[in-house]
Design a protein around this motif. Structure first.
Motif, PDB file in Angstrom:
ATOM      1  N   ALA A  76      24.076  59.278  50.311  1.00  0.00           N
ATOM      2  CA  ALA A  76      23.886  60.168  51.446  1.00  0.00           C
ATOM      3  C   ALA A  76      25.136  61.011  51.675  1.00  0.00           C
ATOM      4  O   ALA A  76      26.258  60.580  51.369  1.00  0.00           O
ATOM      5  CB  ALA A  76      23.557  59.353  52.687  1.00  0.00           C
ATOM      6  N   ASP A  77      24.942  62.186  52.226  1.00  0.00           N
ATOM      7  CA  ASP A  77      26.074  63.071  52.484  1.00  0.00           C
ATOM      8  C   ASP A  77      27.111  62.419  53.392  1.00  0.00           C
ATOM      9  O   ASP A  77      28.319  62.654  53.250  1.00  0.00           O
ATOM     10  CB  ASP A  77      25.586  64.372  53.117  1.00  0.00           C
ATOM     11  N   SER A  78      26.653  61.587  54.316  1.00  0.00           N
ATOM     12  CA  SER A  78      27.548  60.971  55.293  1.00  0.00           C
ATOM     13  C   SER A  78      28.542  60.001  54.653  1.00  0.00           C
ATOM     14  O   SER A  78      29.562  59.668  55.263  1.00  0.00           O
ATOM     15  CB  SER A  78      26.746  60.239  56.363  1.00  0.00           C
ATOM     16  N   VAL A  79      28.242  59.538  53.460  1.00  0.00           N
ATOM     17  CA  VAL A  79      29.125  58.566  52.798  1.00  0.00           C
ATOM     18  C   VAL A  79      29.616  59.061  51.441  1.00  0.00           C
ATOM     19  O   VAL A  79      30.331  58.333  50.739  1.00  0.00           O
ATOM     20  CB  VAL A  79      28.417  57.204  52.624  1.00  0.00           C
ATOM     21  N   LYS A  80      29.280  60.268  51.090  1.00  0.00           N
ATOM     22  CA  LYS A  80      29.669  60.817  49.787  1.00  0.00           C
ATOM     23  C   LYS A  80      31.190  60.842  49.668  1.00  0.00           C
ATOM     24  O   LYS A  80      31.900  61.242  50.602  1.00  0.00           O
ATOM     25  CB  LYS A  80      29.087  62.210  49.615  1.00  0.00           C
ATOM     26  N   GLY A  81      31.658  60.394  48.515  1.00  0.00           N
ATOM     27  CA  GLY A  81      33.096  60.336  48.292  1.00  0.00           C
ATOM     28  C   GLY A  81      33.739  59.054  48.796  1.00  0.00           C
ATOM     29  O   GLY A  81      34.909  58.784  48.496  1.00  0.00           O
ATOM     30  N   ARG A  82      32.980  58.260  49.546  1.00  0.00           N
ATOM     31  CA  ARG A  82      33.526  56.991  50.072  1.00  0.00           C
ATOM     32  C   ARG A  82      32.753  55.779  49.550  1.00  0.00           C
ATOM     33  O   ARG A  82      33.343  54.727  49.331  1.00  0.00           O
ATOM     34  CB  ARG A  82      33.476  56.993  51.605  1.00  0.00           C
ATOM     35  N   PHE A  83      31.452  55.918  49.382  1.00  0.00           N
ATOM     36  CA  PHE A  83      30.606  54.805  48.938  1.00  0.00           C
ATOM     37  C   PHE A  83      30.132  55.056  47.516  1.00  0.00           C
ATOM     38  O   PHE A  83      29.830  56.193  47.137  1.00  0.00           O
ATOM     39  CB  PHE A  83      29.375  54.662  49.824  1.00  0.00           C
ATOM     40  N   THR A  84      30.022  53.972  46.758  1.00  0.00           N
ATOM     41  CA  THR A  84      29.521  54.039  45.391  1.00  0.00           C
ATOM     42  C   THR A  84      28.516  52.916  45.164  1.00  0.00           C
ATOM     43  O   THR A  84      28.798  51.764  45.512  1.00  0.00           O
ATOM     44  CB  THR A  84      30.664  53.907  44.375  1.00  0.00           C
TER      45      THR A  84
END
Length: 119
Positions: free
Chosen positions: A60-68
């Motif tokens: 999701a955009d809200s977690v992009k770059g932080r969650f994998t």
């Protein structure tokens, strides 16, 4: 039928990391889609990340770059690596698996694991 068991939730300070695990058992060969969802108090359950049979992923955009999201096929386990956590990430996180039975999609859910991020 597929059983899903989540683990790895807990309390963490903002900026910290957690890794959630979802161990699948049963008819795992019928799984074609894995997802992590979350539900915050008073809000609807929303998808956070997904991985499909061929390994393709999306978050999701809200977690992009932080969650994998990732998976270990040998262990029938899907992971959600969560970095740079924010208080707004606080929610119950659910593992979901879609299976195909007699050409119909069946929804399978884990019991959920609480993630609390303190400010």
């Amino acid at each position: 039928q597929v059983q899903l068991v989540e683990s790895g939730g807990g309390l963490v300070q903002a900026g910290g990391s957690l890794r959630l695990s979802c161990a699948a058992s049963g008819s795992t060969n019928s799984i074609h889609f894995f997802g992590w969802y979350r539900q915050a108090p008073g809000k609807q359950r929303v998808i956070v990340a997904a991985i499909i049979r061929d390994g393709g992923t999306n978050v999701a955009d809200s977690v992009k770059g932080r969650f994998t999201i990732s998976r270990d096929n040998a262990k029938n386990t899907v992971y959600l690596q969560m970095n740079s956590l924010k208080p707004e990430d606080t929610a119950v996180y659910y593992c979901y698996a879609a299976t195909t039975v007699l050409s119909r999609t069946v929804d399978n859910w884990g019991q959920g694991t609480q993630v609390t991020v303190s400010s």
